[in-house]
Design a protein around this motif. Structure first.
Motif, PDB file in Angstrom:
ATOM      1  N   ASP A 171       0.778  -1.196  -0.029  1.00  0.00           N
ATOM      2  CA  ASP A 171      -0.088   0.013   0.076  1.00  0.00           C
ATOM      3  C   ASP A 171       0.737   1.400   0.012  1.00  0.00           C
ATOM      4  O   ASP A 171       0.353   2.492  -0.199  1.00  0.00           O
ATOM      5  CB  ASP A 171      -1.074   0.003   1.225  1.00  0.00           C
ATOM      6  N   LEU A 172       2.187   1.137   0.166  1.00  0.00           N
ATOM      7  CA  LEU A 172       2.972   2.364   0.206  1.00  0.00           C
ATOM      8  C   LEU A 172       3.057   3.085  -0.921  1.00  0.00           C
ATOM      9  O   LEU A 172       3.425   4.286  -0.773  1.00  0.00           O
ATOM     10  CB  LEU A 172       4.438   2.142   0.956  1.00  0.00           C
ATOM     11  N   ASP A 173       3.057   2.598  -1.977  1.00  0.00           N
ATOM     12  CA  ASP A 173       3.144   3.141  -3.344  1.00  0.00           C
ATOM     13  C   ASP A 173       2.009   4.245  -3.709  1.00  0.00           C
ATOM     14  O   ASP A 173       2.531   5.196  -4.394  1.00  0.00           O
ATOM     15  CB  ASP A 173       3.196   2.274  -4.591  1.00  0.00           C
ATOM     16  N   SER A 174       0.957   4.441  -2.931  1.00  0.00           N
ATOM     17  CA  SER A 174      -0.085   5.361  -2.995  1.00  0.00           C
ATOM     18  C   SER A 174       0.675   6.764  -2.241  1.00  0.00           C
ATOM     19  O   SER A 174      -0.209   7.756  -2.131  1.00  0.00           O
ATOM     20  CB  SER A 174      -1.290   4.904  -2.779  1.00  0.00           C
ATOM     21  N   TYR A 175       1.450   6.801  -1.532  1.00  0.00           N
ATOM     22  CA  TYR A 175       2.228   7.772  -0.613  1.00  0.00           C
ATOM     23  C   TYR A 175       3.324   8.324  -1.325  1.00  0.00           C
ATOM     24  O   TYR A 175       4.078   7.826  -2.023  1.00  0.00           O
ATOM     25  CB  TYR A 175       2.211   7.560   0.593  1.00  0.00           C
ATOM     26  N   ASP A 176       3.613   9.634  -1.067  1.00  0.00           N
ATOM     27  CA  ASP A 176       4.680  10.323  -1.345  1.00  0.00           C
ATOM     28  C   ASP A 176       5.666  10.453  -0.647  1.00  0.00           C
ATOM     29  O   ASP A 176       5.412  10.477   0.659  1.00  0.00           O
ATOM     30  CB  ASP A 176       4.187  11.886  -1.819  1.00  0.00           C
ATOM     31  N   GLY A 177       6.860  10.805  -1.034  1.00  0.00           N
ATOM     32  CA  GLY A 177       8.273  10.976  -0.112  1.00  0.00           C
ATOM     33  C   GLY A 177       8.937   9.682  -0.125  1.00  0.00           C
ATOM     34  O   GLY A 177       8.873   8.741  -0.966  1.00  0.00           O
ATOM     35  N   THR A 178       9.962   9.690   0.707  1.00  0.00           N
ATOM     36  CA  THR A 178      10.928   8.327   1.067  1.00  0.00           C
ATOM     37  C   THR A 178      10.094   7.251   1.611  1.00  0.00           C
ATOM     38  O   THR A 178       8.794   7.653   1.858  1.00  0.00           O
ATOM     39  CB  THR A 178      11.911   8.737   1.859  1.00  0.00           C
ATOM     40  N   LYS A 179      10.848   6.128   1.734  1.00  0.00           N
ATOM     41  CA  LYS A 179      10.108   4.895   2.155  1.00  0.00           C
ATOM     42  C   LYS A 179       9.592   5.373   3.562  1.00  0.00           C
ATOM     43  O   LYS A 179       8.629   4.933   4.256  1.00  0.00           O
ATOM     44  CB  LYS A 179      10.960   3.716   2.080  1.00  0.00           C
ATOM     45  N   LYS A 180      10.457   6.003   4.364  1.00  0.00           N
ATOM     46  CA  LYS A 180      10.069   6.234   5.789  1.00  0.00           C
ATOM     47  C   LYS A 180       9.055   7.087   6.044  1.00  0.00           C
ATOM     48  O   LYS A 180       7.962   7.151   6.787  1.00  0.00           O
ATOM     49  CB  LYS A 180      11.295   6.565   6.365  1.00  0.00           C
ATOM     50  N   GLU A 181       9.071   8.222   5.090  1.00  0.00           N
ATOM     51  CA  GLU A 181       7.755   9.145   5.048  1.00  0.00           C
ATOM     52  C   GLU A 181       6.577   8.391   4.697  1.00  0.00           C
ATOM     53  O   GLU A 181       5.455   8.941   5.226  1.00  0.00           O
ATOM     54  CB  GLU A 181       8.315  10.264   4.029  1.00  0.00           C
ATOM     55  N   LYS A 182       6.666   7.532   3.497  1.00  0.00           N
ATOM     56  CA  LYS A 182       5.430   6.818   3.278  1.00  0.00           C
ATOM     57  C   LYS A 182       5.033   6.063   4.209  1.00  0.00           C
ATOM     58  O   LYS A 182       3.622   6.088   4.425  1.00  0.00           O
ATOM     59  CB  LYS A 182       5.885   6.168   1.787  1.00  0.00           C
TER      60      LYS A 182
ATOM     61  N   GLN B 175      -4.232   5.072  11.772  1.00  0.00           N
ATOM     62  CA  GLN B 175      -4.710   5.678  12.919  1.00  0.00           C
ATOM     63  C   GLN B 175      -5.806   6.512  13.294  1.00  0.00           C
ATOM     64  O   GLN B 175      -6.648   6.382  14.058  1.00  0.00           O
ATOM     65  CB  GLN B 175      -3.434   6.396  13.758  1.00  0.00           C
ATOM     66  N   LYS B 176      -5.932   7.053  12.166  1.00  0.00           N
ATOM     67  CA  LYS B 176      -7.150   8.336  12.110  1.00  0.00           C
ATOM     68  C   LYS B 176      -8.345   7.224  11.506  1.00  0.00           C
ATOM     69  O   LYS B 176      -9.512   7.649  12.312  1.00  0.00           O
ATOM     70  CB  LYS B 176      -6.884   9.365  10.931  1.00  0.00           C
ATOM     71  N   GLY B 177      -8.343   6.473  10.721  1.00  0.00           N
ATOM     72  CA  GLY B 177      -9.662   5.629  10.179  1.00  0.00           C
ATOM     73  C   GLY B 177      -9.736   4.402  10.661  1.00  0.00           C
ATOM     74  O   GLY B 177     -10.780   3.673  10.948  1.00  0.00           O
ATOM     75  N   GLY B 178      -8.659   3.612  11.023  1.00  0.00           N
ATOM     76  CA  GLY B 178      -8.694   2.216  11.317  1.00  0.00           C
ATOM     77  C   GLY B 178      -9.240   1.484  10.331  1.00  0.00           C
ATOM     78  O   GLY B 178      -9.593   1.894   9.097  1.00  0.00           O
ATOM     79  N   CYS B 179      -9.159   0.100  10.426  1.00  0.00           N
ATOM     80  CA  CYS B 179      -9.662  -0.853   9.586  1.00  0.00           C
ATOM     81  C   CYS B 179     -10.995  -0.772   9.132  1.00  0.00           C
ATOM     82  O   CYS B 179     -11.407  -0.950   7.739  1.00  0.00           O
ATOM     83  CB  CYS B 179      -9.253  -2.266   9.844  1.00  0.00           C
ATOM     84  N   ILE B 180     -11.717  -0.255   9.925  1.00  0.00           N
ATOM     85  CA  ILE B 180     -13.132  -0.067   9.791  1.00  0.00           C
ATOM     86  C   ILE B 180     -13.461   0.754   8.495  1.00  0.00           C
ATOM     87  O   ILE B 180     -14.480   0.687   7.979  1.00  0.00           O
ATOM     88  CB  ILE B 180     -13.783   0.390  10.913  1.00  0.00           C
ATOM     89  N   CYS B 181     -12.440   1.645   7.967  1.00  0.00           N
ATOM     90  CA  CYS B 181     -12.794   2.733   7.096  1.00  0.00           C
ATOM     91  C   CYS B 181     -12.724   2.155   5.724  1.00  0.00           C
ATOM     92  O   CYS B 181     -12.846   2.785   4.731  1.00  0.00           O
ATOM     93  CB  CYS B 181     -11.824   4.191   7.121  1.00  0.00           C
ATOM     94  N   GLY B 182     -12.140   0.807   5.723  1.00  0.00           N
ATOM     95  CA  GLY B 182     -11.590   0.044   4.452  1.00  0.00           C
ATOM     96  C   GLY B 182     -10.620   0.279   3.627  1.00  0.00           C
ATOM     97  O   GLY B 182     -10.355   0.043   2.632  1.00  0.00           O
ATOM     98  N   MET B 183      -9.631   1.064   4.488  1.00  0.00           N
ATOM     99  CA  MET B 183      -8.204   1.254   3.642  1.00  0.00           C
ATOM    100  C   MET B 183      -7.215  -0.024   3.505  1.00  0.00           C
ATOM    101  O   MET B 183      -6.423   0.200   2.854  1.00  0.00           O
ATOM    102  CB  MET B 183      -7.658   2.487   4.295  1.00  0.00           C
ATOM    103  N   ILE B 184      -7.836  -0.898   4.113  1.00  0.00           N
ATOM    104  CA  ILE B 184      -6.910  -2.149   4.065  1.00  0.00           C
ATOM    105  C   ILE B 184      -7.979  -3.285   3.236  1.00  0.00           C
ATOM    106  O   ILE B 184      -8.606  -3.884   3.853  1.00  0.00           O
ATOM    107  CB  ILE B 184      -6.485  -2.816   5.772  1.00  0.00           C
ATOM    108  N   GLY B 185      -7.488  -3.366   1.969  1.00  0.00           N
ATOM    109  CA  GLY B 185      -8.285  -4.316   1.243  1.00  0.00           C
ATOM    110  C   GLY B 185      -8.332  -5.556   1.497  1.00  0.00           C
ATOM    111  O   GLY B 185      -9.316  -6.270   1.430  1.00  0.00           O
ATOM    112  N   GLU B 186      -7.237  -6.115   2.174  1.00  0.00           N
ATOM    113  CA  GLU B 186      -7.576  -7.780   2.543  1.00  0.00           C
ATOM    114  C   GLU B 186      -8.368  -7.828   3.698  1.00  0.00           C
ATOM    115  O   GLU B 186      -8.804  -9.046   4.070  1.00  0.00           O
ATOM    116  CB  GLU B 186      -6.081  -8.191   3.135  1.00  0.00           C
TER     117      GLU B 186
END
Length: 120
Positions: free
Chosen positions: A25-36, A45-56
């Motif tokens: 999932d990190l490819d959809s973020y900008d910056g260095t690997k650590k920033e991503k 932390q803001k939305g949790g798994c309940i928000c659907g951000m973890i496809g699995e």
């Protein structure tokens, strides 16, 4: 990634699967690997798994399969978390146990990585 090795849950085999989910999932973020990684963990932390951000972990059937494959690790992570909190972790949303455990353990694993890597 070194951040994964810092987790207190790194000893569990399921952590390797969690790492693959995070890395995919990190490819959809900008910056260095650590920033991503930091941005990803903050989003979780803001939305949790309940928000659907973890496809699995969107569908109960996927969570059930994952839970059956990693039952011992997921239950042991829950026990560790409950021991550290000094009380049982409650399934407030009354979702199936397997979905609850997948979400709980993934979120706790990610929070632990964030805490050990970015909160110094």
């Amino acid at each position: 990634m070194k951040a994964f090795e810092k987790s207190i849950y790194a000893e569990y085999q399921v952590s390797k699967v969690f790492n693959k989910i995070i890395l995919s999932d990190l490819d959809s973020y900008d910056g260095t690997k650590k920033e991503k990684l930091k941005s990803y963990l903050e989003d979780l932390q803001k939305g949790g798994c309940i928000c659907g951000m973890i496809g699995e972990f969107i569908y109960h059937t996927d969570c059930k399969k994952f839970y059956i494959e990693h039952l011992d690790d997921l239950e042991n992570i829950r026990y560790e978390l409950e021991d550290s909190l000094g009380e049982p972790v409650k399934n407030c949303h009354r979702m199936p146990h397997y979905t609850f455990l997948c979400w709980l353990c993934f979120e706790e694993y990610c929070f632990d990585i964030y805490r050990s890597t970015f909160e110094r």
